[in-house]
Design an enzyme around this catalytic site. Structure first.
Site, short mmCIF file in Angstrom:
data_model
loop_
_atom_site.label_atom_id
_atom_site.label_comp_id
_atom_site.label_asym_id
_atom_site.label_seq_id
_atom_site.Cartn_x
_atom_site.Cartn_y
_atom_site.Cartn_z
N ASP A 154 0.84 -1.21 0.00
CA ASP A 154 0.00 0.00 0.00
C ASP A 154 0.87 1.26 0.00
O ASP A 154 1.69 1.45 0.90
CB ASP A 154 -0.88 -0.05 1.26
CG ASP A 154 -1.95 1.02 1.28
OD1 ASP A 154 -1.91 1.90 0.40
OD2 ASP A 154 -2.80 0.97 2.18
N ASP B 235 -10.51 4.17 -1.41
CA ASP B 235 -11.12 3.16 -0.54
C ASP B 235 -12.65 3.12 -0.68
O ASP B 235 -13.30 4.15 -0.70
CB ASP B 235 -10.80 3.45 0.92
CG ASP B 235 -9.33 3.20 1.22
OD1 ASP B 235 -8.55 3.03 0.27
OD2 ASP B 235 -8.99 3.18 2.40
#
Ligand code: GLA
Length: 510
Positions: free
Chosen positions: A263, A325
Protein backbone atom coordinates in the site's frame (compact mmCIF):
# COMPACT_ATOMS: atom_id res chain seq x y z
CA UNK A 1 21.75 22.10 51.24
CA UNK A 2 23.97 22.50 48.18
CA UNK A 3 22.37 19.36 46.71
CA UNK A 4 18.80 20.64 47.06
CA UNK A 5 19.86 23.99 45.63
CA UNK A 6 21.31 22.19 42.62
CA UNK A 7 18.17 20.09 42.16
CA UNK A 8 16.01 23.20 42.38
CA UNK A 9 18.24 24.90 39.83
CA UNK A 10 18.11 21.95 37.40
CA UNK A 11 14.35 21.66 37.80
CA UNK A 12 13.70 25.33 37.31
CA UNK A 13 16.00 25.34 34.28
CA UNK A 14 14.19 22.45 32.61
CA UNK A 15 10.87 24.14 33.38
CA UNK A 16 12.11 27.42 32.01
CA UNK A 17 13.51 25.65 28.91
CA UNK A 18 10.14 24.01 28.48
CA UNK A 19 8.31 27.29 28.90
CA UNK A 20 10.58 29.09 26.51
CA UNK A 21 10.88 26.53 23.75
CA UNK A 22 8.09 26.81 21.28
CA UNK A 23 6.72 23.83 19.40
CA UNK A 24 7.80 24.88 15.92
CA UNK A 25 9.02 21.90 13.90
CA UNK A 26 8.21 18.23 13.31
CA UNK A 27 6.59 15.87 15.81
CA UNK A 28 5.62 12.21 15.82
CA UNK A 29 2.57 10.98 17.70
CA UNK A 30 3.35 7.38 18.62
CA UNK A 31 0.75 5.05 20.10
CA UNK A 32 1.17 1.63 21.72
CA UNK A 33 1.51 -1.15 19.13
CA UNK A 34 3.56 1.00 16.83
CA UNK A 35 1.33 3.44 14.96
CA UNK A 36 2.94 6.83 14.21
CA UNK A 37 1.38 10.01 12.84
CA UNK A 38 3.62 12.89 11.81
CA UNK A 39 2.80 16.54 12.40
CA UNK A 40 4.45 19.86 11.88
CA UNK A 41 3.58 22.69 14.27
CA UNK A 42 4.00 26.44 14.14
CA UNK A 43 3.51 28.51 17.27
CA UNK A 44 2.72 32.20 17.55
CA UNK A 45 2.16 33.29 21.16
CA UNK A 46 -0.39 30.84 22.52
CA UNK A 47 -1.77 30.00 19.10
CA UNK A 48 -0.57 26.80 17.42
CA UNK A 49 -1.26 25.70 13.88
CA UNK A 50 -0.43 22.18 12.79
CA UNK A 51 -0.48 19.91 9.79
CA UNK A 52 -0.88 16.16 9.70
CA UNK A 53 1.98 15.51 7.29
CA UNK A 54 0.46 12.29 5.94
CA UNK A 55 -3.00 13.52 5.20
CA UNK A 56 -2.11 17.21 4.83
CA UNK A 57 -4.94 17.89 7.25
CA UNK A 58 -4.65 21.28 9.02
CA UNK A 59 -5.00 21.54 12.81
CA UNK A 60 -5.53 24.68 14.90
CA UNK A 61 -5.44 25.32 18.64
CA UNK A 62 -3.45 26.61 21.57
CA UNK A 63 -0.55 25.89 23.88
CA UNK A 64 -1.37 27.39 27.29
CA UNK A 65 0.30 26.54 30.60
CA UNK A 66 2.06 23.65 28.81
CA UNK A 67 -1.23 22.10 27.71
CA UNK A 68 -1.75 21.60 24.02
CA UNK A 69 -5.23 21.53 22.51
CA UNK A 70 -5.60 21.05 18.77
CA UNK A 71 -8.53 20.18 16.55
CA UNK A 72 -8.96 19.32 12.87
CA UNK A 73 -12.18 19.27 10.88
CA UNK A 74 -12.69 16.22 8.76
CA UNK A 75 -15.51 13.91 7.64
CA UNK A 76 -16.50 10.54 8.96
CA UNK A 77 -19.01 8.40 7.08
CA UNK A 78 -20.04 11.46 5.09
CA UNK A 79 -20.68 13.64 8.17
CA UNK A 80 -18.52 16.39 9.70
CA UNK A 81 -16.19 15.16 12.45
CA UNK A 82 -13.72 17.05 14.64
CA UNK A 83 -10.50 15.21 15.50
CA UNK A 84 -8.91 16.32 18.80
CA UNK A 85 -5.29 16.09 19.89
CA UNK A 86 -4.69 17.10 23.52
CA UNK A 87 -1.31 16.97 25.23
CA UNK A 88 0.33 17.72 28.54
CA UNK A 89 3.95 18.75 28.21
CA UNK A 90 6.53 16.54 29.92
CA UNK A 91 9.63 18.27 28.55
CA UNK A 92 10.58 20.72 25.83
CA UNK A 93 10.37 17.92 23.28
CA UNK A 94 7.65 15.63 24.62
CA UNK A 95 3.95 15.62 25.52
CA UNK A 96 1.78 12.81 26.79
CA UNK A 97 -1.18 13.10 24.46
CA UNK A 98 -4.61 11.75 23.64
CA UNK A 99 -6.19 11.70 20.22
CA UNK A 100 -9.85 11.14 19.38
CA UNK A 101 -10.54 10.05 15.80
CA UNK A 102 -13.45 8.54 13.88
CA UNK A 103 -13.90 4.78 14.33
CA UNK A 104 -14.79 2.17 11.72
CA UNK A 105 -18.55 2.28 12.39
CA UNK A 106 -20.58 5.49 11.96
CA UNK A 107 -21.08 7.66 15.07
CA UNK A 108 -18.37 5.83 17.00
CA UNK A 109 -15.11 7.42 18.07
CA UNK A 110 -11.74 5.98 18.88
CA UNK A 111 -9.69 7.43 21.73
CA UNK A 112 -6.05 6.48 22.10
CA UNK A 113 -3.26 7.68 24.35
CA UNK A 114 0.25 8.10 23.06
CA UNK A 115 3.36 10.23 23.14
CA UNK A 116 3.99 13.31 21.05
CA UNK A 117 7.72 13.69 20.52
CA UNK A 118 9.81 16.21 18.59
CA UNK A 119 11.68 14.61 15.65
CA UNK A 120 14.03 15.66 12.87
CA UNK A 121 12.67 16.36 9.43
CA UNK A 122 14.40 13.18 8.17
CA UNK A 123 12.15 11.03 10.34
CA UNK A 124 9.15 12.42 8.47
CA UNK A 125 10.69 12.76 5.03
CA UNK A 126 13.36 10.03 4.77
CA UNK A 127 16.22 10.51 2.35
CA UNK A 128 15.26 9.05 -0.99
CA UNK A 129 16.99 5.83 -2.06
CA UNK A 130 17.40 4.95 -5.76
CA UNK A 131 14.71 2.90 -7.50
CA UNK A 132 15.50 0.19 -10.06
CA UNK A 133 15.41 1.03 -13.77
CA UNK A 134 12.01 0.02 -15.14
CA UNK A 135 11.95 -3.45 -16.60
CA UNK A 136 9.03 -5.74 -17.42
CA UNK A 137 8.65 -8.40 -14.74
CA UNK A 138 7.81 -12.01 -15.67
CA UNK A 139 4.34 -13.37 -14.91
CA UNK A 140 4.57 -15.35 -11.65
CA UNK A 141 1.89 -17.78 -12.85
CA UNK A 142 -0.49 -17.13 -9.93
CA UNK A 143 -4.22 -16.21 -9.79
CA UNK A 144 -5.48 -17.42 -13.13
CA UNK A 145 -8.93 -16.51 -11.73
CA UNK A 146 -9.56 -13.54 -9.40
CA UNK A 147 -8.36 -14.24 -5.84
CA UNK A 148 -11.00 -14.90 -3.17
CA UNK A 149 -10.59 -14.43 0.56
CA UNK A 150 -11.10 -12.22 3.58
CA UNK A 151 -9.31 -9.05 4.68
CA UNK A 152 -9.40 -7.40 8.11
CA UNK A 153 -9.58 -3.74 7.06
CA UNK A 154 -13.23 -3.08 6.17
CA UNK A 155 -14.57 -4.44 9.43
CA UNK A 156 -11.79 -3.73 11.93
CA UNK A 157 -9.43 -1.13 10.54
CA UNK A 158 -6.37 -1.69 12.74
CA UNK A 159 -8.33 -2.72 15.86
CA UNK A 160 -7.82 -6.46 15.70
CA UNK A 161 -5.36 -9.09 16.82
CA UNK A 162 -3.90 -12.54 16.25
CA UNK A 163 -6.87 -14.22 17.96
CA UNK A 164 -9.34 -12.42 15.67
CA UNK A 165 -7.48 -13.59 12.59
CA UNK A 166 -7.39 -17.19 13.83
CA UNK A 167 -11.11 -17.06 14.56
CA UNK A 168 -11.71 -15.70 11.09
CA UNK A 169 -9.78 -18.64 9.62
CA UNK A 170 -11.90 -21.02 11.72
CA UNK A 171 -15.08 -19.29 10.55
CA UNK A 172 -13.95 -19.30 6.93
CA UNK A 173 -13.97 -23.09 7.11
CA UNK A 174 -16.96 -23.69 9.43
CA UNK A 175 -19.26 -21.22 7.61
CA UNK A 176 -18.71 -22.88 4.24
CA UNK A 177 -16.84 -19.87 2.82
CA UNK A 178 -13.74 -21.99 2.18
CA UNK A 179 -15.78 -24.62 0.37
CA UNK A 180 -17.35 -21.82 -1.70
CA UNK A 181 -13.83 -20.83 -2.88
CA UNK A 182 -12.62 -18.19 -0.39
CA UNK A 183 -9.04 -19.08 0.42
CA UNK A 184 -6.87 -16.13 1.52
CA UNK A 185 -6.97 -14.68 5.04
CA UNK A 186 -5.34 -11.27 4.64
CA UNK A 187 -3.93 -9.35 7.61
CA UNK A 188 -4.15 -5.66 6.66
CA UNK A 189 -2.71 -2.67 8.51
CA UNK A 190 -2.08 -3.02 12.23
CA UNK A 191 0.21 -6.02 12.71
CA UNK A 192 3.69 -4.45 12.49
CA UNK A 193 5.45 -2.48 15.19
CA UNK A 194 9.03 -1.62 14.35
CA UNK A 195 12.30 -3.38 13.56
CA UNK A 196 14.31 -5.59 15.89
CA UNK A 197 18.00 -5.02 16.61
CA UNK A 198 18.92 -6.77 13.33
CA UNK A 199 16.58 -4.59 11.30
CA UNK A 200 13.97 -7.33 10.88
CA UNK A 201 10.34 -6.27 10.74
CA UNK A 202 8.38 -7.58 13.70
CA UNK A 203 4.79 -7.99 14.80
CA UNK A 204 3.47 -5.80 17.63
CA UNK A 205 2.04 -6.91 20.98
CA UNK A 206 -1.25 -7.90 19.33
CA UNK A 207 0.62 -10.02 16.77
CA UNK A 208 3.40 -11.62 18.79
CA UNK A 209 4.24 -14.42 16.35
CA UNK A 210 3.45 -13.86 12.70
CA UNK A 211 4.93 -17.21 11.69
CA UNK A 212 2.77 -19.11 14.16
CA UNK A 213 -0.25 -17.24 12.79
CA UNK A 214 0.63 -18.30 9.25
CA UNK A 215 1.09 -21.90 10.40
CA UNK A 216 -2.32 -21.83 12.05
CA UNK A 217 -4.07 -20.47 8.95
CA UNK A 218 -2.30 -23.06 6.80
CA UNK A 219 -3.35 -25.82 9.18
CA UNK A 220 -6.95 -24.96 8.23
CA UNK A 221 -6.17 -25.60 4.57
CA UNK A 222 -6.18 -21.85 3.84
CA UNK A 223 -3.58 -19.36 2.62
CA UNK A 224 -2.50 -16.17 4.37
CA UNK A 225 -1.74 -12.61 3.28
CA UNK A 226 0.18 -9.74 4.86
CA UNK A 227 0.37 -5.98 4.35
CA UNK A 228 3.14 -3.40 4.13
CA UNK A 229 4.14 -0.27 2.22
CA UNK A 230 6.94 1.07 0.01
CA UNK A 231 6.98 3.90 2.58
CA UNK A 232 8.72 3.88 5.94
CA UNK A 233 5.26 3.73 7.50
CA UNK A 234 1.96 2.30 6.29
CA UNK A 235 -1.17 4.51 6.26
CA UNK A 236 -1.91 4.54 9.99
CA UNK A 237 1.79 4.80 10.84
CA UNK A 238 2.76 1.18 11.51
CA UNK A 239 6.13 -0.02 10.23
CA UNK A 240 6.56 -0.07 6.44
CA UNK A 241 9.25 -1.61 4.22
CA UNK A 242 11.14 1.44 2.91
CA UNK A 243 14.82 0.60 2.51
CA UNK A 244 14.17 -2.98 3.71
CA UNK A 245 12.25 -4.39 0.75
CA UNK A 246 14.53 -7.39 0.21
CA UNK A 247 14.75 -8.31 3.91
CA UNK A 248 11.00 -7.92 4.43
CA UNK A 249 10.08 -10.02 1.40
CA UNK A 250 12.41 -12.70 2.75
CA UNK A 251 10.89 -12.44 6.21
CA UNK A 252 7.35 -12.78 4.81
CA UNK A 253 8.44 -15.80 2.77
CA UNK A 254 10.23 -17.36 5.76
CA UNK A 255 7.11 -16.88 7.86
CA UNK A 256 5.11 -18.62 5.10
CA UNK A 257 2.97 -15.80 3.71
CA UNK A 258 1.28 -16.37 0.36
CA UNK A 259 -0.03 -12.91 -0.52
CA UNK A 260 1.27 -9.36 -0.07
CA UNK A 261 -0.82 -6.18 -0.22
CA UNK A 262 1.62 -3.33 -0.84
CA UNK A 263 0.00 0.00 0.00
CA UNK A 264 1.52 3.29 -1.20
CA UNK A 265 0.46 5.55 1.70
CA UNK A 266 3.65 6.52 3.58
CA UNK A 267 5.58 6.41 0.29
CA UNK A 268 3.97 9.79 -0.44
CA UNK A 269 6.55 11.36 1.85
CA UNK A 270 9.44 9.89 -0.16
CA UNK A 271 8.49 9.48 -3.79
CA UNK A 272 6.52 11.52 -6.30
CA UNK A 273 3.33 10.37 -7.93
CA UNK A 274 5.13 9.98 -11.28
CA UNK A 275 5.16 6.86 -13.49
CA UNK A 276 8.85 6.30 -12.78
CA UNK A 277 8.42 6.46 -9.01
CA UNK A 278 5.18 4.48 -8.84
CA UNK A 279 6.37 1.77 -11.18
CA UNK A 280 9.89 1.72 -9.73
CA UNK A 281 8.69 1.31 -6.14
CA UNK A 282 6.27 -1.50 -7.07
CA UNK A 283 8.82 -3.21 -9.27
CA UNK A 284 11.37 -3.11 -6.44
CA UNK A 285 9.15 -5.20 -4.17
CA UNK A 286 8.11 -7.47 -7.03
CA UNK A 287 11.78 -8.31 -7.61
CA UNK A 288 12.29 -8.82 -3.88
CA UNK A 289 9.34 -11.24 -3.78
CA UNK A 290 10.59 -13.14 -6.84
CA UNK A 291 13.99 -13.47 -5.17
CA UNK A 292 12.44 -15.35 -2.25
CA UNK A 293 11.42 -18.20 -4.57
CA UNK A 294 8.08 -18.51 -2.74
CA UNK A 295 4.89 -18.08 -4.79
CA UNK A 296 3.41 -14.88 -3.32
CA UNK A 297 0.44 -13.09 -4.86
CA UNK A 298 1.35 -9.43 -5.27
CA UNK A 299 -1.47 -6.94 -4.70
CA UNK A 300 -0.71 -3.32 -5.61
CA UNK A 301 -2.59 -0.68 -3.66
CA UNK A 302 -2.05 2.84 -4.91
CA UNK A 303 -5.67 3.76 -5.53
CA UNK A 304 -5.44 3.66 -9.34
CA UNK A 305 -2.85 6.42 -9.67
CA UNK A 306 -1.03 6.75 -12.97
CA UNK A 307 -3.54 4.40 -14.66
CA UNK A 308 -2.03 1.42 -12.85
CA UNK A 309 -4.14 -0.95 -14.97
CA UNK A 310 -1.86 -0.06 -17.91
CA UNK A 311 1.42 -1.01 -16.15
CA UNK A 312 0.55 -3.03 -13.04
CA UNK A 313 1.27 -6.37 -14.72
CA UNK A 314 4.63 -5.14 -16.05
CA UNK A 315 5.61 -4.18 -12.51
CA UNK A 316 4.82 -7.72 -11.39
CA UNK A 317 1.34 -7.07 -9.94
CA UNK A 318 -1.27 -9.83 -9.81
CA UNK A 319 -3.98 -7.35 -8.91
CA UNK A 320 -4.12 -3.62 -8.46
CA UNK A 321 -6.55 -1.32 -6.75
CA UNK A 322 -8.23 0.88 -9.34
CA UNK A 323 -9.86 3.33 -6.90
CA UNK A 324 -9.70 5.01 -3.53
CA UNK A 325 -11.12 3.16 -0.54
CA UNK A 326 -14.61 1.74 -0.65
CA UNK A 327 -16.93 2.44 2.28
CA UNK A 328 -20.04 0.61 3.40
CA UNK A 329 -22.44 2.98 1.62
CA UNK A 330 -24.44 2.82 -1.57
CA UNK A 331 -22.86 5.97 -3.06
CA UNK A 332 -19.34 4.68 -2.59
CA UNK A 333 -20.01 1.17 -3.90
CA UNK A 334 -22.18 2.34 -6.81
CA UNK A 335 -19.66 4.96 -7.88
CA UNK A 336 -16.68 2.60 -7.67
CA UNK A 337 -18.45 -0.35 -9.28
CA UNK A 338 -19.76 1.40 -12.37
CA UNK A 339 -16.54 3.42 -12.85
CA UNK A 340 -14.76 0.09 -13.51
CA UNK A 341 -16.63 -0.44 -16.76
CA UNK A 342 -14.22 1.80 -18.65
CA UNK A 343 -11.15 -0.30 -17.83
CA UNK A 344 -12.37 -3.89 -17.92
CA UNK A 345 -10.16 -4.79 -20.87
CA UNK A 346 -7.01 -4.39 -18.78
CA UNK A 347 -7.78 -7.36 -16.51
CA UNK A 348 -7.21 -11.01 -17.30
CA UNK A 349 -5.72 -14.22 -15.94
CA UNK A 350 -2.87 -13.41 -13.56
CA UNK A 351 -3.55 -9.65 -13.45
CA UNK A 352 -6.84 -8.26 -12.16
CA UNK A 353 -8.45 -4.88 -11.64
CA UNK A 354 -9.30 -4.57 -7.95
CA UNK A 355 -12.22 -2.22 -7.19
CA UNK A 356 -11.60 -2.85 -3.46
CA UNK A 357 -12.91 -5.34 -0.95
CA UNK A 358 -16.49 -6.39 -0.33
CA UNK A 359 -18.62 -4.66 2.28
CA UNK A 360 -21.37 -7.32 2.19
CA UNK A 361 -22.48 -8.08 5.75
CA UNK A 362 -21.06 -4.95 7.37
CA UNK A 363 -24.50 -3.40 7.78
CA UNK A 364 -24.24 -0.07 5.95
CA UNK A 365 -26.24 -1.09 2.87
CA UNK A 366 -29.61 -2.71 2.24
CA UNK A 367 -29.97 -6.28 1.04
CA UNK A 368 -30.75 -5.03 -2.47
CA UNK A 369 -27.62 -2.89 -2.41
CA UNK A 370 -25.46 -5.80 -1.31
CA UNK A 371 -26.94 -7.93 -4.11
CA UNK A 372 -25.89 -5.18 -6.52
CA UNK A 373 -22.41 -5.11 -4.94
CA UNK A 374 -21.89 -8.86 -5.33
CA UNK A 375 -23.47 -9.03 -8.82
CA UNK A 376 -21.37 -6.16 -10.07
CA UNK A 377 -18.12 -7.47 -8.59
CA UNK A 378 -18.81 -10.89 -10.12
CA UNK A 379 -19.51 -9.42 -13.56
CA UNK A 380 -16.36 -7.28 -13.30
CA UNK A 381 -14.21 -10.34 -12.52
CA UNK A 382 -13.14 -8.51 -9.36
CA UNK A 383 -11.23 -10.20 -6.56
CA UNK A 384 -13.84 -11.37 -4.04
CA UNK A 385 -12.31 -10.39 -0.74
CA UNK A 386 -14.93 -10.40 2.01
CA UNK A 387 -14.58 -7.63 4.58
CA UNK A 388 -17.16 -8.62 7.21
CA UNK A 389 -17.07 -10.58 10.45
CA UNK A 390 -17.23 -14.17 9.24
CA UNK A 391 -18.05 -15.44 12.74
CA UNK A 392 -21.44 -13.78 12.94
CA UNK A 393 -22.81 -13.83 9.42
CA UNK A 394 -26.59 -13.77 9.01
CA UNK A 395 -28.14 -16.33 6.70
CA UNK A 396 -28.78 -13.51 4.26
CA UNK A 397 -25.11 -12.47 4.21
CA UNK A 398 -24.10 -16.09 3.73
CA UNK A 399 -26.54 -16.47 0.86
CA UNK A 400 -24.98 -13.46 -0.87
CA UNK A 401 -21.31 -14.25 -0.29
CA UNK A 402 -21.68 -17.97 -0.91
CA UNK A 403 -23.99 -18.01 -3.92
CA UNK A 404 -22.07 -20.56 -5.95
CA UNK A 405 -23.75 -19.62 -9.22
CA UNK A 406 -22.70 -15.98 -8.80
CA UNK A 407 -19.18 -16.93 -7.73
CA UNK A 408 -18.97 -19.07 -10.88
CA UNK A 409 -19.57 -15.93 -12.97
CA UNK A 410 -16.68 -14.15 -11.22
CA UNK A 411 -14.40 -17.15 -11.64
CA UNK A 412 -15.50 -18.10 -15.18
CA UNK A 413 -12.61 -19.64 -17.09
CA UNK A 414 -13.16 -17.59 -20.27
CA UNK A 415 -12.34 -14.49 -18.18
CA UNK A 416 -13.77 -12.17 -20.81
CA UNK A 417 -14.57 -8.52 -19.98
CA UNK A 418 -18.11 -7.37 -19.27
CA UNK A 419 -19.78 -5.09 -21.82
CA UNK A 420 -22.03 -2.15 -21.04
CA UNK A 421 -25.05 -1.37 -23.14
CA UNK A 422 -25.92 2.36 -23.27
CA UNK A 423 -27.62 3.18 -19.91
CA UNK A 424 -31.30 4.15 -20.03
CA UNK A 425 -31.52 6.78 -17.32
CA UNK A 426 -30.54 4.98 -14.14
CA UNK A 427 -31.07 1.50 -15.62
CA UNK A 428 -28.05 -0.47 -16.76
CA UNK A 429 -27.72 -3.75 -18.63
CA UNK A 430 -24.30 -5.41 -18.45
CA UNK A 431 -23.47 -8.47 -20.51
CA UNK A 432 -20.55 -10.81 -20.05
CA UNK A 433 -19.72 -13.71 -22.38
CA UNK A 434 -18.85 -16.86 -20.42
CA UNK A 435 -17.19 -20.15 -21.27
CA UNK A 436 -19.36 -22.96 -22.71
CA UNK A 437 -21.73 -20.95 -24.90
CA UNK A 438 -23.20 -18.94 -22.07
CA UNK A 439 -23.66 -15.30 -21.13
CA UNK A 440 -24.22 -13.49 -17.84
CA UNK A 441 -26.58 -10.53 -17.90
CA UNK A 442 -26.87 -8.06 -15.04
CA UNK A 443 -29.88 -5.75 -14.85
CA UNK A 444 -29.11 -2.88 -12.47
CA UNK A 445 -31.43 -0.21 -11.13
CA UNK A 446 -29.31 2.66 -9.85
CA UNK A 447 -32.38 4.81 -9.26
CA UNK A 448 -34.62 5.19 -6.23
CA UNK A 449 -37.89 3.84 -7.71
CA UNK A 450 -38.59 0.33 -9.03
CA UNK A 451 -37.71 0.00 -12.73
CA UNK A 452 -38.65 -2.37 -15.53
CA UNK A 453 -35.41 -3.40 -17.23
CA UNK A 454 -35.26 -5.57 -20.36
CA UNK A 455 -32.89 -7.18 -22.79
CA UNK A 456 -33.51 -8.93 -26.08
CA UNK A 457 -32.55 -12.60 -26.19
CA UNK A 458 -30.99 -12.07 -29.60
CA UNK A 459 -28.78 -9.26 -28.27
CA UNK A 460 -26.70 -11.88 -26.45
CA UNK A 461 -25.22 -13.22 -29.69
CA UNK A 462 -25.83 -16.83 -28.75
CA UNK A 463 -27.81 -17.63 -31.93
CA UNK A 464 -24.68 -18.65 -33.81
CA UNK A 465 -24.26 -21.53 -31.35
CA UNK A 466 -27.89 -22.61 -31.43
CA UNK A 467 -27.98 -24.85 -34.53
CA UNK A 468 -31.49 -26.01 -33.69
CA UNK A 469 -30.91 -26.04 -29.94
CA UNK A 470 -32.82 -23.91 -27.39
CA UNK A 471 -31.69 -21.26 -24.94
CA UNK A 472 -32.06 -21.77 -21.23
CA UNK A 473 -32.00 -19.02 -18.62
CA UNK A 474 -31.74 -18.83 -14.87
CA UNK A 475 -32.15 -16.10 -12.25
CA UNK A 476 -29.03 -16.55 -10.11
CA UNK A 477 -30.34 -14.80 -7.01
CA UNK A 478 -33.76 -16.45 -7.03
CA UNK A 479 -32.20 -19.79 -8.02
CA UNK A 480 -35.04 -20.22 -10.53
CA UNK A 481 -35.17 -21.11 -14.19
CA UNK A 482 -36.64 -18.41 -16.42
CA UNK A 483 -38.76 -19.40 -19.43
CA UNK A 484 -37.14 -18.21 -22.66
CA UNK A 485 -40.16 -16.91 -24.55
CA UNK A 486 -40.85 -13.93 -26.80
CA UNK A 487 -38.16 -11.53 -27.96
CA UNK A 488 -37.22 -9.98 -24.67
CA UNK A 489 -36.83 -10.65 -21.00
CA UNK A 490 -38.11 -7.98 -18.61
CA UNK A 491 -37.63 -7.85 -14.87
CA UNK A 492 -38.93 -5.38 -12.33
CA UNK A 493 -35.80 -4.41 -10.44
CA UNK A 494 -36.14 -2.79 -7.01
CA UNK A 495 -34.42 0.52 -6.24
CA UNK A 496 -30.63 0.05 -5.98
CA UNK A 497 -31.22 -3.61 -6.80
CA UNK A 498 -29.94 -6.07 -9.37
CA UNK A 499 -31.11 -9.14 -11.23
CA UNK A 500 -28.42 -11.49 -12.44
CA UNK A 501 -29.30 -13.93 -15.19
CA UNK A 502 -27.28 -16.67 -16.83
CA UNK A 503 -28.35 -17.56 -20.35
CA UNK A 504 -26.87 -20.58 -22.08
CA UNK A 505 -27.35 -22.80 -25.07
CA UNK A 506 -29.28 -25.76 -23.75
CA UNK A 507 -27.59 -29.09 -24.41
CA UNK A 508 -29.73 -31.57 -26.39
CA UNK A 509 -31.97 -33.58 -24.10
CA UNK A 510 -30.52 -37.07 -23.92
C1 GLA B 1 -5.44 2.32 2.51
C2 GLA B 1 -5.95 1.15 1.69
C3 GLA B 1 -6.96 0.37 2.51
C4 GLA B 1 -6.34 -0.12 3.79
C5 GLA B 1 -5.81 1.08 4.55
C6 GLA B 1 -5.02 0.71 5.78
O1 GLA B 1 -6.42 3.27 2.75
O2 GLA B 1 -6.49 1.60 0.51
O3 GLA B 1 -7.44 -0.74 1.76
O4 GLA B 1 -5.32 -1.03 3.51
O5 GLA B 1 -4.94 1.85 3.75
O6 GLA B 1 -4.61 1.85 6.42
Amino acid sequence: MLKSLLIALVLSCSLCAMAQSNVDGYWEYRVPNGGVTFFSFKQSGEAVSGLNEDRKLPYTGTLKDQELHLTADTKSHGEPFTITLDGVRRSADEFSATMVTPAVRPHETFKIEGVLRRVDRDAVYPVRLPLPPLQDQPDNGLVRTPPMGWNSWNHYHDHFDDATVRQMADAMVSSGMAAAGYKYIIVDEGWSSSRDANGNIAGNARFPDMKALADYVHSKGLKIGIYTSPGAQVCGGYQGSYGHEIEDAKTFADWGYDYLKYDWCGARRIYQRTPVDLQGAYQKMSQALAKTGRPIIYSLCEYGWGDVWKWGAKSGGNLWRTTGDISDHWDSMDHIGFAQLDITQYAGPGHWNDPDMLEVGNGGMTTEEYLTHMSLWALLRAPLIAGNDLRTMSDETKSILMNSEVIAIDQDSAALPVQRTPPQGTSEVLVRPLANEAVAVGLFNRGSAPAEISFRWDSLHLQEYLGGKQLEARDLWKHEDIPVTGDTYTATVPPHGAVLVRVAVKPYDM
